[in-house]
Design a protein around this motif. Structure first.
Motif, PDB file in Angstrom:
ATOM      1  N   VAL A 191      56.497  30.700  33.373  1.00  0.00           N
ATOM      2  CA  VAL A 191      56.222  30.950  34.794  1.00  0.00           C
ATOM      3  C   VAL A 191      55.438  32.309  34.854  1.00  0.00           C
ATOM      4  O   VAL A 191      54.724  32.704  35.677  1.00  0.00           O
ATOM      5  N   ALA A 192      56.027  33.232  34.231  1.00  0.00           N
ATOM      6  CA  ALA A 192      55.596  34.602  34.025  1.00  0.00           C
ATOM      7  C   ALA A 192      54.439  34.782  33.584  1.00  0.00           C
ATOM      8  O   ALA A 192      53.237  35.531  34.171  1.00  0.00           O
ATOM      9  N   ALA A 193      53.854  33.876  32.548  1.00  0.00           N
ATOM     10  CA  ALA A 193      52.721  33.797  32.180  1.00  0.00           C
ATOM     11  C   ALA A 193      51.231  33.341  33.300  1.00  0.00           C
ATOM     12  O   ALA A 193      50.392  33.948  33.320  1.00  0.00           O
ATOM     13  N   HIS A 194      52.117  32.333  33.768  1.00  0.00           N
ATOM     14  CA  HIS A 194      51.068  32.087  35.128  1.00  0.00           C
ATOM     15  C   HIS A 194      50.786  32.968  36.144  1.00  0.00           C
ATOM     16  O   HIS A 194      49.689  33.336  36.841  1.00  0.00           O
ATOM     17  N   LEU A 195      52.068  33.915  36.439  1.00  0.00           N
ATOM     18  CA  LEU A 195      51.944  34.743  37.467  1.00  0.00           C
ATOM     19  C   LEU A 195      51.066  36.078  37.017  1.00  0.00           C
ATOM     20  O   LEU A 195      50.109  36.525  37.715  1.00  0.00           O
ATOM     21  N   VAL A 196      51.078  36.327  35.806  1.00  0.00           N
ATOM     22  CA  VAL A 196      50.160  37.192  35.054  1.00  0.00           C
ATOM     23  C   VAL A 196      48.917  36.790  35.190  1.00  0.00           C
ATOM     24  O   VAL A 196      47.822  37.455  35.489  1.00  0.00           O
ATOM     25  N   ASN A 197      48.488  35.636  34.839  1.00  0.00           N
ATOM     26  CA  ASN A 197      47.214  35.048  34.794  1.00  0.00           C
ATOM     27  C   ASN A 197      46.626  35.182  36.303  1.00  0.00           C
ATOM     28  O   ASN A 197      45.398  35.702  36.131  1.00  0.00           O
ATOM     29  N   LEU A 198      47.224  34.619  37.088  1.00  0.00           N
ATOM     30  CA  LEU A 198      46.658  35.045  38.604  1.00  0.00           C
ATOM     31  C   LEU A 198      46.611  36.521  39.011  1.00  0.00           C
ATOM     32  O   LEU A 198      45.647  36.780  39.635  1.00  0.00           O
ATOM     33  N   ALA A 199      47.462  37.149  38.630  1.00  0.00           N
ATOM     34  CA  ALA A 199      47.498  38.541  39.256  1.00  0.00           C
ATOM     35  C   ALA A 199      46.538  39.385  38.493  1.00  0.00           C
ATOM     36  O   ALA A 199      45.744  40.040  39.051  1.00  0.00           O
ATOM     37  N   TRP A 200      46.705  39.574  37.271  1.00  0.00           N
ATOM     38  CA  TRP A 200      46.027  40.160  36.294  1.00  0.00           C
ATOM     39  C   TRP A 200      44.556  39.930  36.451  1.00  0.00           C
ATOM     40  O   TRP A 200      43.328  40.731  36.546  1.00  0.00           O
ATOM     41  N   ASN A 201      44.199  38.431  36.112  1.00  0.00           N
ATOM     42  CA  ASN A 201      42.666  38.201  35.885  1.00  0.00           C
ATOM     43  C   ASN A 201      42.278  38.263  37.534  1.00  0.00           C
ATOM     44  O   ASN A 201      40.834  38.444  37.672  1.00  0.00           O
ATOM     45  N   GLY A 202      42.943  38.047  38.533  1.00  0.00           N
ATOM     46  CA  GLY A 202      42.541  38.300  39.952  1.00  0.00           C
ATOM     47  C   GLY A 202      41.950  39.698  40.144  1.00  0.00           C
ATOM     48  O   GLY A 202      40.730  39.915  40.726  1.00  0.00           O
ATOM     49  N   LEU A 203      42.961  40.742  39.571  1.00  0.00           N
ATOM     50  CA  LEU A 203      42.615  41.806  39.957  1.00  0.00           C
ATOM     51  C   LEU A 203      41.266  42.344  39.412  1.00  0.00           C
ATOM     52  O   LEU A 203      40.564  43.369  39.589  1.00  0.00           O
ATOM     53  N   HIS A 204      41.035  41.430  38.256  1.00  0.00           N
ATOM     54  CA  HIS A 204      39.693  42.116  37.259  1.00  0.00           C
ATOM     55  C   HIS A 204      38.737  41.468  37.520  1.00  0.00           C
ATOM     56  O   HIS A 204      37.596  41.603  37.066  1.00  0.00           O
ATOM     57  N   GLN A 205      38.740  40.578  38.605  1.00  0.00           N
ATOM     58  CA  GLN A 205      37.401  39.564  38.979  1.00  0.00           C
ATOM     59  C   GLN A 205      37.303  39.623  40.624  1.00  0.00           C
ATOM     60  O   GLN A 205      36.617  39.049  41.343  1.00  0.00           O
ATOM     61  N   LEU A 206      37.791  40.810  41.107  1.00  0.00           N
ATOM     62  CA  LEU A 206      37.664  41.415  42.477  1.00  0.00           C
ATOM     63  C   LEU A 206      36.139  41.555  42.821  1.00  0.00           C
ATOM     64  O   LEU A 206      35.413  42.117  42.081  1.00  0.00           O
ATOM     65  N   GLU A 207      35.803  41.094  44.031  1.00  0.00           N
ATOM     66  CA  GLU A 207      34.259  41.356  44.718  1.00  0.00           C
ATOM     67  C   GLU A 207      34.617  42.701  45.204  1.00  0.00           C
ATOM     68  O   GLU A 207      35.600  42.950  45.860  1.00  0.00           O
ATOM     69  N   VAL A 208      33.641  43.541  45.138  1.00  0.00           N
ATOM     70  CA  VAL A 208      33.533  44.880  45.846  1.00  0.00           C
ATOM     71  C   VAL A 208      33.635  44.662  47.324  1.00  0.00           C
ATOM     72  O   VAL A 208      34.570  45.577  48.151  1.00  0.00           O
ATOM     73  N   LYS A 209      33.056  43.767  47.816  1.00  0.00           N
ATOM     74  CA  LYS A 209      32.916  43.750  49.175  1.00  0.00           C
ATOM     75  C   LYS A 209      32.966  42.249  49.412  1.00  0.00           C
ATOM     76  O   LYS A 209      31.954  41.463  49.825  1.00  0.00           O
ATOM     77  N   PRO A 210      34.345  41.557  49.496  1.00  0.00           N
ATOM     78  CA  PRO A 210      34.367  40.277  49.784  1.00  0.00           C
ATOM     79  C   PRO A 210      34.050  39.818  51.105  1.00  0.00           C
ATOM     80  O   PRO A 210      34.255  40.678  51.959  1.00  0.00           O
ATOM     81  N   ARG A 211      33.272  38.571  51.341  1.00  0.00           N
ATOM     82  CA  ARG A 211      32.969  38.122  52.463  1.00  0.00           C
ATOM     83  C   ARG A 211      33.178  36.645  52.752  1.00  0.00           C
ATOM     84  O   ARG A 211      33.230  35.823  51.596  1.00  0.00           O
ATOM     85  N   ILE A 212      33.725  36.195  53.892  1.00  0.00           N
ATOM     86  CA  ILE A 212      33.850  34.715  54.095  1.00  0.00           C
ATOM     87  C   ILE A 212      32.381  34.321  53.894  1.00  0.00           C
ATOM     88  O   ILE A 212      31.467  35.018  54.558  1.00  0.00           O
ATOM     89  N   SER A 213      32.139  32.976  53.516  1.00  0.00           N
ATOM     90  CA  SER A 213      30.630  32.538  53.369  1.00  0.00           C
ATOM     91  C   SER A 213      30.359  32.370  54.927  1.00  0.00           C
ATOM     92  O   SER A 213      30.920  32.153  55.923  1.00  0.00           O
TER      93      SER A 213
END
Length: 219
Positions: free
Chosen positions: A174-196
């Protein structure tokens, strides 16, 4: 048994019953019976059921915040995220009664205790300071740190509540999946996210239609 030992016994008994049945479902009679004492002994130490509950909650909140502060200390690394995720789940595993009390009930009026929401807000506030630096270092607007802090803390906390009963998969998984979502999510953020544009236009059209429909029904 000394007065100090009796007080601790009552706290232990109350902690277990409050976790099992909640504040409203627990009576002073049952606390006294489980401890093998009379009701006046409970009142002598805590004044009321609310008084006992307040001490139990305050101790659990202190324990949880101490754990969280220790996990949040240090540099921003994946290892830190992994240790924090494992630490939270281990806390839940080893302090099941305490965590149930924190997430189960709102303190009764006049108890003097905070609640789980206020405690999570405090933790999010600490995470916010870390995220400001993380976002700025990666070229993102640090003003969004409060929002991202709420997202991260909420994700981890609600996952912990779910795992409290599910207990599957195993803690490390469970911890590994939490880190997968949180850590990888932080490192793939869009600078200016927009709804399509397509979705945004569709939602605006639905809102307009709903407004017109509501207006037509007003006498």
């Amino acid at each position: 048994m000394t007065g100090k030992e009796r007080r601790q016994q009552l706290l232990d008994v109350g902690r277990h019953l409050f976790a099992e049945r909640g504040f409203d479902g627990t009576s002073v009679e049952e606390i006294a019976a489980r401890a093998g004492v009379s009701k006046p002994v409970v009142y002598e130490h805590f004044g009321s059921k609310e008084g006992l509950y307040a001490v139990v909650v305050d101790r659990e909140m202190d324990r949880f915040l101490t754990m969280a502060n220790q996990l949040l200390a240090g540099e921003d690394t994946r290892a830190k995220f992994e240790a924090a995720a494992i630490g939270l789940l281990r806390y839940i595993d080893e302090n099941t009664d305490g965590f149930r009390i924190l997430v189960r009930d709102s303190p009764p009026a006049g108890s003097g205790s905070g609640n789980f929401g206020s405690m999570i807000a405090d933790i999010a506030g600490q995470v916010e300071y870390t995220l400001r630096d993380v976002l700025a270092a990666r070229g993102y607007d640090p003003r969004h740190a409060p929002m991202y802090a709420q997202m991260l803390v909420g994700m981890v906390t609600f996952t912990g509540q779910w795992w409290l009963d599910a207990r599957k998969p195993k803690l490390e998984e469970v911890a590994a999946h939490l880190v997968n979502l949180a850590w990888n999510g932080l490192h793939q953020l869009e600078v200016k996210p927009r709804i399509s544009a397509e979705v945004a236009q569709s939602q605006r059209a639905r809102a307009t239609t709903k407004t017109r429909r509501n207006a037509s029904t007003v006498p």
